[in-house]
Scaffold this motif. Sequence first.
Motif, PDB file in Angstrom:
ATOM      1  N   THR A   1       0.827  -1.049  -0.363  1.00 13.46           N
ATOM      2  CA  THR A   1       0.154  -0.099  -0.105  1.00 13.46           C
ATOM      3  C   THR A   1       0.799   1.110   0.448  1.00 13.46           C
ATOM      4  OG1 THR A   1      -2.321  -1.103   1.454  1.00 13.46           O
ATOM      5  CG2 THR A   1      -1.751   1.402   1.650  1.00 13.46           C
ATOM      6  N   ASP A   2       2.067   1.212   0.809  1.00 13.91           N
ATOM      7  CA  ASP A   2       2.950   2.142   0.833  1.00 13.91           C
ATOM      8  C   ASP A   2       3.504   2.613  -0.310  1.00 13.91           C
ATOM      9  OD1 ASP A   2       2.444   2.614   3.226  1.00 13.91           O
ATOM     10  OD2 ASP A   2       4.419   1.926   4.049  1.00 13.91           O
ATOM     11  N   LEU A   3       3.938   1.689  -1.350  1.00  9.92           N
ATOM     12  CA  LEU A   3       4.663   1.557  -2.337  1.00  9.92           C
ATOM     13  C   LEU A   3       3.450   2.143  -3.487  1.00  9.92           C
ATOM     14  CD1 LEU A   3       7.135   0.811  -4.083  1.00  9.92           C
ATOM     15  CD2 LEU A   3       6.523  -1.906  -4.612  1.00  9.92           C
ATOM     16  N   VAL A   4       1.986   1.491  -3.552  1.00  6.39           N
ATOM     17  CA  VAL A   4       1.111   2.084  -4.794  1.00  6.39           C
ATOM     18  C   VAL A   4       1.181   3.534  -3.798  1.00  6.39           C
ATOM     19  CG1 VAL A   4      -1.185   2.387  -5.081  1.00  6.39           C
ATOM     20  CG2 VAL A   4      -0.111   0.011  -4.207  1.00  6.39           C
ATOM     21  N   ASN A   5       0.860   4.340  -2.830  1.00  2.63           N
ATOM     22  CA  ASN A   5       1.041   5.558  -2.561  1.00  2.63           C
ATOM     23  C   ASN A   5       2.496   6.821  -2.745  1.00  2.63           C
ATOM     24  OD1 ASN A   5      -1.467   5.106  -0.855  1.00  2.63           O
ATOM     25  ND2 ASN A   5      -0.671   4.882   0.650  1.00  2.63           N
ATOM     26  N   SER A   6       3.478   5.791  -2.965  1.00  2.00           N
ATOM     27  CA  SER A   6       4.260   6.952  -3.849  1.00  2.00           C
ATOM     28  C   SER A   6       5.076   6.640  -4.451  1.00  2.00           C
ATOM     29  CB  SER A   6       6.248   5.486  -2.918  1.00  2.00           C
ATOM     30  OG  SER A   6       6.909   6.262  -3.849  1.00  2.00           O
ATOM     31  N   VAL A   7       4.008   5.608  -5.653  1.00  2.00           N
ATOM     32  CA  VAL A   7       4.154   6.001  -7.241  1.00  2.00           C
ATOM     33  C   VAL A   7       3.259   6.750  -7.755  1.00  2.00           C
ATOM     34  CG1 VAL A   7       4.156   4.784  -8.711  1.00  2.00           C
ATOM     35  CG2 VAL A   7       5.041   3.810  -7.508  1.00  2.00           C
ATOM     36  N   MET A   8       1.829   7.076  -6.668  1.00  5.33           N
ATOM     37  CA  MET A   8       1.280   7.864  -6.816  1.00  5.33           C
ATOM     38  C   MET A   8       1.213   9.215  -6.887  1.00  5.33           C
ATOM     39  SD  MET A   8      -0.821   6.313  -8.457  1.00  5.33           S
ATOM     40  CE  MET A   8      -1.738   4.642  -9.335  1.00  5.33           C
ATOM     41  N   GLN A   9       2.319   9.510  -5.469  1.00  3.71           N
ATOM     42  CA  GLN A   9       2.287  10.570  -5.286  1.00  3.71           C
ATOM     43  C   GLN A   9       3.624  11.757  -5.985  1.00  3.71           C
ATOM     44  OE1 GLN A   9       3.405  10.292  -1.627  1.00  3.71           O
ATOM     45  NE2 GLN A   9       2.099  10.230  -0.092  1.00  3.71           N
ATOM     46  N   ARG A  10       4.309  10.449  -6.539  1.00  2.00           N
ATOM     47  CA  ARG A  10       5.333  11.235  -7.557  1.00  2.00           C
ATOM     48  C   ARG A  10       4.807  11.023  -8.787  1.00  2.00           C
ATOM     49  NH1 ARG A  10       9.022   6.763  -8.276  1.00  2.00           N
ATOM     50  NH2 ARG A  10      10.630   8.153  -9.510  1.00  2.00           N
ATOM     51  N   ALA A  11       3.561  10.194  -9.025  1.00  2.00           N
ATOM     52  CA  ALA A  11       3.184  11.276 -10.459  1.00  2.00           C
ATOM     53  C   ALA A  11       2.153  11.820 -10.618  1.00  2.00           C
ATOM     54  CB  ALA A  11       2.151   9.276 -11.097  1.00  2.00           C
ATOM     55  N   GLU A  12       1.275  12.242  -9.326  1.00  2.00           N
ATOM     56  CA  GLU A  12       0.851  14.142  -8.669  1.00  2.00           C
ATOM     57  C   GLU A  12       2.111  14.874  -9.166  1.00  2.00           C
ATOM     58  OE1 GLU A  12      -1.466  15.514  -5.754  1.00  2.00           O
ATOM     59  OE2 GLU A  12      -1.426  13.913  -5.454  1.00  2.00           O
ATOM     60  N   ALA A  13       3.201  14.654  -8.826  1.00  2.00           N
ATOM     61  CA  ALA A  13       3.461  15.641  -8.494  1.00  2.00           C
ATOM     62  C   ALA A  13       4.307  16.092 -10.255  1.00  2.00           C
ATOM     63  CB  ALA A  13       5.592  15.150  -8.404  1.00  2.00           C
ATOM     64  N   VAL A  14       4.335  15.134 -11.170  1.00  2.00           N
ATOM     65  CA  VAL A  14       4.785  15.407 -12.238  1.00  2.00           C
ATOM     66  C   VAL A  14       3.444  15.868 -13.351  1.00  2.00           C
ATOM     67  CG1 VAL A  14       5.366  14.456 -14.592  1.00  2.00           C
ATOM     68  CG2 VAL A  14       6.588  13.320 -12.558  1.00  2.00           C
ATOM     69  N   TYR A  15       1.846  15.698 -13.184  1.00  2.00           N
ATOM     70  CA  TYR A  15       1.303  15.924 -14.148  1.00  2.00           C
ATOM     71  C   TYR A  15       0.961  17.344 -13.089  1.00  2.00           C
ATOM     72  CZ  TYR A  15      -2.183  14.230 -10.752  1.00  2.00           C
ATOM     73  OH  TYR A  15      -3.161  13.368  -9.637  1.00  2.00           O
ATOM     74  N   ARG A  16       0.454  17.699 -12.082  1.00  2.00           N
ATOM     75  CA  ARG A  16       0.503  19.134 -11.405  1.00  2.00           C
ATOM     76  C   ARG A  16       1.021  20.065 -11.968  1.00  2.00           C
ATOM     77  NH1 ARG A  16      -4.030  18.079  -9.159  1.00  2.00           N
ATOM     78  NH2 ARG A  16      -4.242  17.378  -7.337  1.00  2.00           N
ATOM     79  N   SER A  17       2.447  19.577 -12.131  1.00  2.00           N
ATOM     80  CA  SER A  17       3.730  20.809 -12.519  1.00  2.00           C
ATOM     81  C   SER A  17       3.317  21.489 -13.967  1.00  2.00           C
ATOM     82  CB  SER A  17       5.180  20.256 -12.840  1.00  2.00           C
ATOM     83  OG  SER A  17       5.308  19.327 -13.700  1.00  2.00           O
ATOM     84  N   PHE A  18       1.711  20.333 -14.258  1.00  2.16           N
ATOM     85  CA  PHE A  18       1.595  20.975 -16.609  1.00  2.16           C
ATOM     86  C   PHE A  18       0.687  21.354 -16.102  1.00  2.16           C
ATOM     87  CE2 PHE A  18       4.484  17.463 -17.139  1.00  2.16           C
ATOM     88  CZ  PHE A  18       5.447  18.463 -18.235  1.00  2.16           C
ATOM     89  N   SER A  19       0.252  23.184 -16.498  1.00  3.17           N
ATOM     90  CA  SER A  19      -0.895  23.686 -16.535  1.00  3.17           C
ATOM     91  C   SER A  19      -1.797  23.174 -17.698  1.00  3.17           C
ATOM     92  CB  SER A  19      -0.279  25.197 -16.776  1.00  3.17           C
ATOM     93  OG  SER A  19       0.297  25.701 -18.049  1.00  3.17           O
ATOM     94  N   LYS A  20      -2.231  21.915 -17.332  1.00  2.33           N
ATOM     95  CA  LYS A  20      -2.943  21.593 -18.671  1.00  2.33           C
ATOM     96  C   LYS A  20      -4.072  20.686 -17.878  1.00  2.33           C
ATOM     97  CE  LYS A  20       0.236  20.271 -21.795  1.00  2.33           C
ATOM     98  NZ  LYS A  20       0.951  19.673 -22.570  1.00  2.33           N
ATOM     99  N   LYS A  21      -5.585  20.914 -18.791  1.00  3.05           N
ATOM    100  CA  LYS A  21      -6.579  20.478 -18.236  1.00  3.05           C
ATOM    101  C   LYS A  21      -6.304  19.533 -17.673  1.00  3.05           C
ATOM    102  CE  LYS A  21      -9.684  24.663 -19.168  1.00  3.05           C
ATOM    103  NZ  LYS A  21     -10.780  25.159 -19.641  1.00  3.05           N
ATOM    104  N   LEU A  22      -6.327  18.464 -16.878  1.00  3.07           N
ATOM    105  CA  LEU A  22      -6.907  16.949 -16.745  1.00  3.07           C
ATOM    106  C   LEU A  22      -7.877  16.686 -15.637  1.00  3.07           C
ATOM    107  CD1 LEU A  22      -2.907  16.407 -16.300  1.00  3.07           C
ATOM    108  CD2 LEU A  22      -4.546  16.285 -18.638  1.00  3.07           C
ATOM    109  N   ASN A  23      -8.607  15.659 -16.184  1.00  5.64           N
ATOM    110  CA  ASN A  23      -9.183  14.787 -15.327  1.00  5.64           C
ATOM    111  C   ASN A  23      -7.996  13.824 -14.945  1.00  5.64           C
ATOM    112  OD1 ASN A  23     -11.706  16.021 -15.454  1.00  5.64           O
ATOM    113  ND2 ASN A  23     -12.322  15.473 -16.829  1.00  5.64           N
ATOM    114  N   VAL A  24      -7.862  13.039 -13.774  1.00  8.77           N
ATOM    115  CA  VAL A  24      -7.303  12.004 -13.480  1.00  8.77           C
ATOM    116  C   VAL A  24      -7.650  11.113 -12.373  1.00  8.77           C
ATOM    117  CG1 VAL A  24      -4.974  11.443 -12.230  1.00  8.77           C
ATOM    118  CG2 VAL A  24      -4.884  13.908 -13.355  1.00  8.77           C
ATOM    119  N   GLU A  25      -7.543   9.021 -13.197  1.00  8.19           N
ATOM    120  CA  GLU A  25      -8.124   8.966 -12.552  1.00  8.19           C
ATOM    121  C   GLU A  25      -6.675   7.825 -12.376  1.00  8.19           C
ATOM    122  OE1 GLU A  25     -10.694   6.885 -15.220  1.00  8.19           O
ATOM    123  OE2 GLU A  25     -11.657   8.597 -15.855  1.00  8.19           O
ATOM    124  N   ARG A  26      -6.982   7.049 -11.079  1.00 13.55           N
ATOM    125  CA  ARG A  26      -6.550   6.336 -10.665  1.00 13.55           C
ATOM    126  C   ARG A  26      -6.888   5.377 -11.230  1.00 13.55           C
ATOM    127  NH1 ARG A  26      -5.671  10.419  -8.206  1.00 13.55           N
ATOM    128  NH2 ARG A  26      -4.073  11.782  -7.630  1.00 13.55           N
TER     129      ARG A  26
END
Length: 166
Positions: free
Chosen positions: A79-104
Amino acid sequence: MEGMSVENQQRIVVAVDESEESMHALSWCLTNLISHSSPSPTTLVLLYVKPPPAIYSSFDLSVHMFSTDVITAVEKYGTDLVNSVMQRAEAVYRSFSKKLNVERVIGSGEAKDVICNAVEKLKPDTLVMGSHGYGFLRKALLGSVSEHCAKRVKCPVVIVKPAHDK
């Protein structure tokens, strides 16, 4: 428009894992595949596959050593691994100023099978995957998840090569 989903909204699945290559693929996708001028936001599906759980036979003498505490600790680590990967991915997509709907989407099992099954169910316009850049021998021995998926899914597949240091 052909290739677009029913709502006329682009839907892209990006397979993510613990590797730098998958985060590079996500960044590449955001830079190169997401439209700046689309009136409707793109749906970005982050797909993570947990490895299959270890299976022990009833004849394995070490099985009795796996108490509930150990099993709970292993599940917490997953569970911690899943959360870690998703947090890293969120940091990547948050740095882009585009309209996104994100599903996990979280799956469990053999990555190549889970990814192909998820793509079949989700029906995205595109699947984006990173490549570890393994050589011929290693690829022959281990197989390539991205090649397996590229041959089996029905949507276009983008395999992003690893970033090279300059």
